[in-house]
Design an enzyme around this catalytic site. Structure first.
Site, short mmCIF file in Angstrom:
data_model
loop_
_atom_site.label_atom_id
_atom_site.label_comp_id
_atom_site.label_asym_id
_atom_site.label_seq_id
_atom_site.Cartn_x
_atom_site.Cartn_y
_atom_site.Cartn_z
N ARG A 186 -12.10 29.72 48.13
CA ARG A 186 -11.83 28.57 48.95
C ARG A 186 -11.63 27.27 48.19
O ARG A 186 -11.30 26.39 48.70
CB ARG A 186 -13.35 28.48 49.54
CG ARG A 186 -13.33 27.64 50.68
CD ARG A 186 -14.82 27.25 51.51
NE ARG A 186 -15.52 28.47 51.22
CZ ARG A 186 -17.07 28.22 51.35
NH1 ARG A 186 -17.63 27.06 51.44
NH2 ARG A 186 -17.99 29.02 50.97
N TYR A 243 1.03 -1.35 0.06
CA TYR A 243 0.19 -0.16 0.01
C TYR A 243 0.87 1.40 -0.02
O TYR A 243 1.90 1.39 0.83
CB TYR A 243 -0.86 0.02 1.39
CG TYR A 243 -1.48 1.45 1.43
CD1 TYR A 243 -2.66 1.90 0.52
CD2 TYR A 243 -1.23 2.25 2.34
CE1 TYR A 243 -3.06 3.17 0.67
CE2 TYR A 243 -1.71 3.53 2.64
CZ TYR A 243 -2.64 3.92 1.78
OH TYR A 243 -3.35 5.09 1.79
N GLY A 303 -4.88 6.19 0.06
CA GLY A 303 -6.38 6.02 0.46
C GLY A 303 -7.23 5.30 -0.30
O GLY A 303 -7.05 4.17 -0.68
N HIS A 331 -0.67 17.52 -1.61
CA HIS A 331 -0.97 17.71 -0.22
C HIS A 331 -0.55 19.07 0.03
O HIS A 331 -0.66 19.51 1.22
CB HIS A 331 -0.46 16.74 0.62
CG HIS A 331 -1.34 15.73 0.95
ND1 HIS A 331 -2.56 15.66 1.59
CD2 HIS A 331 -1.23 14.23 0.56
CE1 HIS A 331 -3.18 14.63 1.70
NE2 HIS A 331 -2.45 13.71 1.13
N ASN A 384 2.25 10.17 6.97
CA ASN A 384 1.25 9.57 7.46
C ASN A 384 1.20 9.37 9.06
O ASN A 384 1.82 8.09 9.35
CB ASN A 384 1.06 8.20 6.65
CG ASN A 384 -0.30 7.31 6.97
OD1 ASN A 384 -0.18 6.30 6.99
ND2 ASN A 384 -1.23 8.23 7.07
#
Length: 514
Positions: free
Chosen positions: A286, A60, A67, A90, A202
């Site tokens: 407090r 892959y 994808g 990208h 990735n």
């Protein structure tokens, strides 16, 4: 160039810490582990991939598209070009750029992940990242464009592009073409191997880098909020018994107990004369250990989540060179960082809200036990036209409201994308960016609160309501340190530059608090 006086951070040997990432972000140099075991682990993964390619094995992102395009076979003659196309398509990030510090942190987190030795990258790639770190070259990385699975693809493409000499970098305070800087420094761009584009991009390294930065700022802010609370308690003639050790022994959250201990230490001084018949202070004083303690108690498990992600291999596929297997999975999913940052930003916003409520009391003459309205330092004829910290308190409310608005968890806004291949995503990078924004707003609140608390203590001192016996050494030192940088507000003046100065000091963690 980074300075050799800073400790060199070694990658590929032991687990790294958040502090190691911050050291790199702030200028420390890096080096790779050169042990035979590490070298052999890297070499085995690369050799296994090369054998698979020669045998035309299906991998892959190496011999397939990315994808949803994983069913598209890449012809052998185009395999070498595939990673270059991945980095280029990208290149569509938008928004503001990461800062120089943030971009250096990204270099550290990505190098740490790839140094796990199961991403199939070469020594040349690892050493090229070291070269960037040691020459103080930071990729120009736009903040926006990641859904946090398949990791930080778009922002990390800017790191990948820098390694091959493309796009732009932050160098010596300027944005410059990578190619120009490489030529100037005689750095040779690398050529990405078939798996290396995917290995670089990735993963969860942008969100993790920002998470490391957020963690350290949050850690300091918990201490600063405790210090401000002690100052406000003294200025308000508050009750120090609210922080009694025996009281907190019966609710044993360790972080909460730590905050109460800090407050006890700061309030170990003679009690000033009280101008109040209240047996119990309002909740913002407090219950301060309970509010700040929630953050303090979250830090250990937040550290665990961030550092586990930091020291993980978080790309896909994983290359098991030892057993010669390609493992397809989803380690790029940033869910742990998303959860950590969604949690942290909520805890931080509660600090802003706590300080906002303390300031509302401190400046309101109906509740501040005899202090002048809005902490004005003016007297006599000058009093009617002076308004002290009135507008600052409005600003505190505005910054707090904006911080609270940003606490909507980003992780629940998953969007199906990329042809429904990425149909459940983490939004971890958005969560990290949101957290940093909440931190910035809360640091603004803390800056204003610190100045206001110092003004209140000075008013009490000038009015002979406090003297040296009423200050612990730690609280006296803090008030003095602030007063050295901040002039008492007697006549109204613009306070923007004072506020900005102290915000910067807070972000530099200027004071050693506890």
């Amino acid at each position: 160039m980074t300075t050799n006086s800073q400790q060199t951070i070694k990658f590929g040997a032991d687990r790294l810490t958040i502090e190691d990432v911050m050291a790199i972000a702030q200028g420390a140099p890096a080096e790779m582990d050169t042990s035979p075991a590490f070298t052999a682990k890297i070499d085995r993964g690369v050799a296994f991939l090369e054998r698979l390619l020669k045998e035309e094995g299906v991998i892959y992102g190496v011999t397939t598209g990315y994808g949803d395009s994983c069913t598209v076979a890449i012809p052998p003659e185009l395999v070498d070009e595939l990673p270059l196309h991945l980095t280029r398509f990208h290149g569509c990030g938008l928004g503001e750029n990461l800062s120089h510090l943030q971009s250096r942190a990204v270099l550290a987190t990505r190098l740490c992940s790839l140094s796990q030795g199961v991403s199939g990258v070469t020594h040349d790639l690892l050493n090229q990242i070291v070269t960037l770190i040691n020459n103080d070259i930071a990729p120009r990385i736009p903040q926006e464009g990641s859904v946090g699975a398949s990791g930080d693809l778009t922002p990390l493409s800017y790191l990948a592009a820098t390694l091959i000499g493309e796009r732009e970098v932050l160098y010596k305070g300027e944005i410059r073409a990578t190619s120009e800087v490489f030529t100037q420094l005689d750095i040779t761009p690398i050529k990405l191997k078939p798996k290396e584009g995917l290995a670089l991009m990735n993963g969860t390294s942008v969100m993790t880098a920002l998470a490391c930065i957020a963690f350290k700022r949050a850690e300091y802010l918990a201490q600063l909020a405790s210090k401000i609370t002690a100052m406000v308690s003294v200025a308000m003639h508050g009750n120090d018994f609210h922080f009694d050790e025996a009281l907190f022994a019966v609710k044993p959250h360790p972080g909460q107990q730590q905050v109460a201990s800090w407050l006890r230490s700061d309030l170990q001084a003679e009690r000033p004369p009280r101008n109040s018949d209240r047996l119990q202070d309002r909740y913002s004083l407090r219950c301060a250990p309970h509010v700040i303690g929630t953050l303090q108690d979250s830090l250990p498990w937040l550290r665990q989540m961030i550092e586990n992600e930091l020291n993980s291999a978080n790309d896909n596929p994983i290359i098991d060179g030892e057993n010669e297997r390609v493992l397809h999975g989803g380690h790029f999913y940033g869910g742990h960082i998303a959860m950590a940052m969604d949690t942290l930003k909520t805890a931080i916003a509660n600090i802003a809200d706590l300080l906002d409520r303390q300031m509302a009391q401190l400046m309101d003459y109906k509740f501040n036990n005899g202090l002048p309205f809005n902490l004005t330092g003016a007297k006599g004829d000058r009093l009617p036209i002076n308004h002290g910290f009135k507008a600052v308190q409005i600003g505190i409310s505005a910054w707090t409201a904006e911080a609270l608005k940003h606490t909507m968890p980003a992780s629940v806004f998953s969007r199906s994308t990329e042809c429904h291949n990425q149909d459940k995503v983490s939004m971890g990078t958005i969560a990290s960016r949101d957290c940093l924004r909440v931190l910035e707003l809360t640091e603004q609140v803390a800056s204003a609160s610190l100045l206001a608390a110092t003004q209140a203590l000075e008013i009490r001192t000038r009015n002979n309501e406090l003297d040296a016996t009423h200050f612990s050494p730690a609280l006296k030192a803090m008030a003095s340190a602030v007063s050295e940088e901040f002039s008492f507000v007697e006549e109204d003046r613009p306070l923007e530059q004072d506020l900005r100065k102290f915000i910067a000091m807070i972000q530099r963690q200027h004071w050693a608090l506890y």
